[in-house]
Design a protein around this motif. Structure first.
Motif, PDB file in Angstrom:
ATOM      1  N   ILE A   6      63.473  66.275  96.046  1.00  0.00           N
ATOM      2  CA  ILE A   6      62.862  65.024  95.964  1.00  0.00           C
ATOM      3  C   ILE A   6      61.910  64.947  97.210  1.00  0.00           C
ATOM      4  O   ILE A   6      62.229  65.173  98.468  1.00  0.00           O
ATOM      5  CB  ILE A   6      63.669  63.755  96.140  1.00  0.00           C
ATOM      6  N   LEU A   7      60.667  64.902  96.925  1.00  0.00           N
ATOM      7  CA  LEU A   7      59.117  64.707  97.810  1.00  0.00           C
ATOM      8  C   LEU A   7      59.507  63.345  98.428  1.00  0.00           C
ATOM      9  O   LEU A   7      59.567  62.349  97.711  1.00  0.00           O
ATOM     10  CB  LEU A   7      58.199  65.041  97.250  1.00  0.00           C
ATOM     11  N   PRO A   8      59.562  63.520 100.010  1.00  0.00           N
ATOM     12  CA  PRO A   8      59.497  62.196 100.793  1.00  0.00           C
ATOM     13  C   PRO A   8      58.049  61.586 100.447  1.00  0.00           C
ATOM     14  O   PRO A   8      57.219  62.264 100.131  1.00  0.00           O
ATOM     15  CB  PRO A   8      59.895  62.661 102.124  1.00  0.00           C
ATOM     16  N   THR A   9      58.188  59.983 100.621  1.00  0.00           N
ATOM     17  CA  THR A   9      56.765  59.439 100.661  1.00  0.00           C
ATOM     18  C   THR A   9      56.477  58.914 101.925  1.00  0.00           C
ATOM     19  O   THR A   9      57.378  58.328 102.712  1.00  0.00           O
ATOM     20  CB  THR A   9      56.804  58.128  99.703  1.00  0.00           C
ATOM     21  N   ILE A  10      55.274  59.310 102.626  1.00  0.00           N
ATOM     22  CA  ILE A  10      55.260  59.004 103.977  1.00  0.00           C
ATOM     23  C   ILE A  10      54.432  57.645 104.138  1.00  0.00           C
ATOM     24  O   ILE A  10      53.164  57.571 103.561  1.00  0.00           O
ATOM     25  CB  ILE A  10      54.118  60.012 104.545  1.00  0.00           C
ATOM     26  N   ASN A  11      54.835  56.850 105.072  1.00  0.00           N
ATOM     27  CA  ASN A  11      54.308  55.546 104.996  1.00  0.00           C
ATOM     28  C   ASN A  11      53.458  55.468 106.426  1.00  0.00           C
ATOM     29  O   ASN A  11      52.565  54.790 106.272  1.00  0.00           O
ATOM     30  CB  ASN A  11      55.205  54.522 105.041  1.00  0.00           C
ATOM     31  N   ARG A  12      53.742  56.303 107.303  1.00  0.00           N
ATOM     32  CA  ARG A  12      52.842  56.297 108.414  1.00  0.00           C
ATOM     33  C   ARG A  12      53.094  57.561 109.404  1.00  0.00           C
ATOM     34  O   ARG A  12      54.347  58.018 109.471  1.00  0.00           O
ATOM     35  CB  ARG A  12      53.374  54.976 109.452  1.00  0.00           C
ATOM     36  N   ALA A  13      52.027  58.023 110.006  1.00  0.00           N
ATOM     37  CA  ALA A  13      52.312  59.240 110.721  1.00  0.00           C
ATOM     38  C   ALA A  13      50.984  59.166 111.747  1.00  0.00           C
ATOM     39  O   ALA A  13      49.850  59.273 111.507  1.00  0.00           O
ATOM     40  CB  ALA A  13      51.911  60.612 109.638  1.00  0.00           C
ATOM     41  N   ARG A  14      51.524  59.177 113.033  1.00  0.00           N
ATOM     42  CA  ARG A  14      50.668  58.917 114.156  1.00  0.00           C
ATOM     43  C   ARG A  14      51.395  59.335 115.482  1.00  0.00           C
ATOM     44  O   ARG A  14      52.510  59.606 115.412  1.00  0.00           O
ATOM     45  CB  ARG A  14      50.044  57.558 114.213  1.00  0.00           C
ATOM     46  N   TYR A  15      50.609  59.457 116.467  1.00  0.00           N
ATOM     47  CA  TYR A  15      50.661  59.568 117.997  1.00  0.00           C
ATOM     48  C   TYR A  15      50.933  58.365 118.497  1.00  0.00           C
ATOM     49  O   TYR A  15      49.795  57.670 118.730  1.00  0.00           O
ATOM     50  CB  TYR A  15      49.912  60.798 118.479  1.00  0.00           C
ATOM     51  N   SER A  16      51.869  57.706 118.794  1.00  0.00           N
ATOM     52  CA  SER A  16      52.007  56.322 119.119  1.00  0.00           C
ATOM     53  C   SER A  16      52.641  55.983 120.714  1.00  0.00           C
ATOM     54  O   SER A  16      53.230  57.037 121.009  1.00  0.00           O
ATOM     55  CB  SER A  16      53.226  55.590 118.166  1.00  0.00           C
ATOM     56  N   PHE A  17      52.157  55.054 121.214  1.00  0.00           N
ATOM     57  CA  PHE A  17      52.438  54.844 122.627  1.00  0.00           C
ATOM     58  C   PHE A  17      53.561  53.721 122.568  1.00  0.00           C
ATOM     59  O   PHE A  17      53.578  52.740 121.556  1.00  0.00           O
ATOM     60  CB  PHE A  17      51.192  54.213 123.320  1.00  0.00           C
ATOM     61  N   LEU A  18      54.677  54.018 123.445  1.00  0.00           N
ATOM     62  CA  LEU A  18      55.690  53.085 123.456  1.00  0.00           C
ATOM     63  C   LEU A  18      56.048  52.595 124.964  1.00  0.00           C
ATOM     64  O   LEU A  18      56.126  53.321 125.864  1.00  0.00           O
ATOM     65  CB  LEU A  18      57.128  53.920 123.048  1.00  0.00           C
ATOM     66  N   LYS A  19      55.859  51.324 124.947  1.00  0.00           N
ATOM     67  CA  LYS A  19      56.266  50.767 126.452  1.00  0.00           C
ATOM     68  C   LYS A  19      57.520  49.823 126.372  1.00  0.00           C
ATOM     69  O   LYS A  19      57.214  48.647 125.981  1.00  0.00           O
ATOM     70  CB  LYS A  19      55.017  49.899 126.928  1.00  0.00           C
ATOM     71  N   ALA A  20      58.567  50.553 126.421  1.00  0.00           N
ATOM     72  CA  ALA A  20      60.018  49.789 126.342  1.00  0.00           C
ATOM     73  C   ALA A  20      60.821  50.005 127.639  1.00  0.00           C
ATOM     74  O   ALA A  20      60.954  51.170 128.287  1.00  0.00           O
ATOM     75  CB  ALA A  20      60.566  50.411 125.004  1.00  0.00           C
TER      76      ALA A  20
END
Length: 290
Positions: free
Chosen positions: A27-41
């Motif tokens: 089964i091929l996955p369905t991509i919803n989002r793909a990015r280089y993200s910033f996390l401040k946690a």
């Protein structure tokens, strides 16, 4: 969702033996989002829970709770957060940090053969960081291409499936420092460098096998085991990746770019470029310059 985290249980590190992600290869996955993200946690104060699966490559020092399990994070580590599982983070740098992030779903279908399911741990310590980064960028370049088409969606989904397959082989491919320096491993590294440095030249697996004094079948097998793809497809992916760079950063004509990466026939270059990226070289250049 995001909220104050509750009291944590004793630290427990994830391993492939007690927590796994199962992925049906049919089964091929369905991509919803793909990015280089910033996390401040900081200090696990925010709890995240998504209806999609997520695979991250972290570029910071910190820690992550996935449900009640604690993971120490270092640059280059990869984690998989299954859908509907809670996660929270503590990034050591108070200014935050960056990570590659791909969210995806899997539309389950009945009748998928059991042997087509691959299994992998939810945490991968640093492993071939440059290769993993390249694979994340490849998926992102497909997903974020300006011209949306079935080809780009398929390219992104197939690239992610290949990446997950490659990761699923990680326990078998992981080597100690002693075994990593074996003759065969060294030859594979030399072959990778040779391909990247001679993109303009035609490639013959039989010639490469003779060059590195290894059987053709074994060379192909070991290369696919490491990269999840054939030597020829690896070269094509590297050619197109370099062509994207040249189209983005130089004034070379499309024909000159194709010749530089070893695809001198304009029609063939256009066909292969579109096959990998979902758009023509000219369309890609136009989208990058606007």
């Amino acid at each position: 969702m995001c909220g104050t985290n509750s009291t944590k249980k004793d630290q427990c590190f994830i391993s492939s033996s007690d927590w796994e992600f199962h992925f049906p290869l049919a089964i091929l996955p369905t991509i919803n989002r793909a990015r280089y993200s910033f996390l401040k946690a900081r200090y696990f104060q925010c709890i995240y829970q998504s209806t999609t699966h997520a695979i991250h490559m972290h570029d910071y020092e910190g820690q992550m709770y996935l449900n009640d399990r604690l993971i120490d994070l270092h640059p280059g580590d990869i984690t998989i957060s299954p859908a509907n599982h809670q996660s929270s983070y503590h990034v050591k740098n108070p200014d935050g940090g960056w990570h590659y992030c791909i969210h995806f779903t899997i539309n389950q279908q009945n009748g998928a053969p059991a042997e087509s399911v691959c299994t992998m741990p939810l945490y991968f310590p640093q492993h071939d960081v440059r290769e993993c980064e390249w694979r994340f960028k490849e998926i992102m370049s497909f997903f974020n291409v300006a011209t949306e088409s079935p080809a780009t969606s398929f390219g992104a989904a197939n690239a992610l499936r290949q990446f997950l397959l490659w990761l699923s082989l990680y326990p078998e491919m992981r080597m100690t420092e002693d075994s990593f320096s074996t003759v065969t491993d060294h030859k594979i590294v030399l072959l990778e460098k040779y391909i990247i440095s001679t993109l303009e030249q035609p490639l013959c697996v039989a010639d490469l096998a003779r060059k590195y004094h290894i059987s053709q079948n074994y060379l192909a097998q070991m290369f696919r085991r490491k990269h999840g793809t054939s030597i020829q497809q690896y070269q094509l992916q590297r050619r197109i990746s370099h062509a994207q760079y040249l189209l983005r950063s130089t004034l070379l004509s499309v024909k000159e770019v194709g010749a530089t990466v070893g695809l001198s026939d304009p029609q063939y270059f256009n066909k292969r470029f579109r096959q990998i990226t979902g758009c023509s070289p000219s369309e890609f250049r136009h989208s990058e310059n606007n």
